[in-house]
Enzyme design. Structure first.
Site, PDB file in Angstrom:
ATOM      1  N   ASP A   1      35.070  46.109  42.657  1.00 51.08           N
ATOM      2  CA  ASP A   1      35.534  44.918  41.957  1.00 51.08           C
ATOM      3  C   ASP A   1      35.489  45.191  40.450  1.00 51.08           C
ATOM      4  O   ASP A   1      34.940  46.181  39.998  1.00 51.08           O
ATOM      5  CB  ASP A   1      34.664  43.711  42.311  1.00 51.08           C
ATOM      6  CG  ASP A   1      33.204  43.892  41.927  1.00 51.08           C
ATOM      7  OD1 ASP A   1      32.733  45.041  41.906  1.00 51.08           O
ATOM      8  OD2 ASP A   1      32.527  42.899  41.652  1.00 51.08           O
ATOM      9  N   GLU A   2      36.071  44.326  39.699  1.00 50.22           N
ATOM     10  CA  GLU A   2      36.050  44.403  38.239  1.00 50.22           C
ATOM     11  C   GLU A   2      36.551  45.750  37.716  1.00 50.22           C
ATOM     12  O   GLU A   2      35.997  46.324  36.777  1.00 50.22           O
ATOM     13  CB  GLU A   2      34.640  44.134  37.706  1.00 50.22           C
ATOM     14  CG  GLU A   2      34.087  42.789  38.100  1.00 50.22           C
ATOM     15  CD  GLU A   2      32.630  42.608  37.712  1.00 50.22           C
ATOM     16  OE1 GLU A   2      31.955  43.600  37.433  1.00 50.22           O
ATOM     17  OE2 GLU A   2      32.183  41.462  37.704  1.00 50.22           O
TER      18      GLU A   2
END
Length: 99
Positions: free
Chosen positions: A72-73
């Site tokens: 993620d991110e």
């Protein structure tokens, strides 16, 4: 073993490719460039060799069959700015979003 005896699973997390900038200090070839250090350079085989080594070592330390890789991110702007990564993505008909 302490956790296992108490019914606790310990699952390691290697938050890649987005939060692996610190890897560039010790293994700079896994990063897109000196000024663009995250996420890891997916266009180089050495990146996957290092990941294989890290995960292989982790499997010896953690008996659980699972590992968390994050994912993620991930800011792919460095991928978009790196010609070799762009070429690698185009060869697969991918965009930075697809990867």
């Amino acid at each position: 073993e302490h956790a296992h005896l108490r019914g606790i699973r310990v699952i390691p997390e290697f938050d890649t490719p987005g939060h692996a900038e610190s890897w560039c200090a010790g293994i700079p070839e896994v990063c897109p460039s000196a000024s663009c250090r995250t996420p890891l350079d997916v266009s180089k085989q050495v990146t996957f060799d290092v990941l294989d080594d890290v995960l292989g070592d982790a499997s010896k330390l953690f008996p659980d069959g699972f590992v968390h890789l994050g994912g993620d991110e991930v800011d792919t702007s460095c991928w978009a700015a790196t010609p070799s990564i762009n070429q690698w993505l185009r060869a697969r008909n991918w965009t930075t979003t697809d990867a």
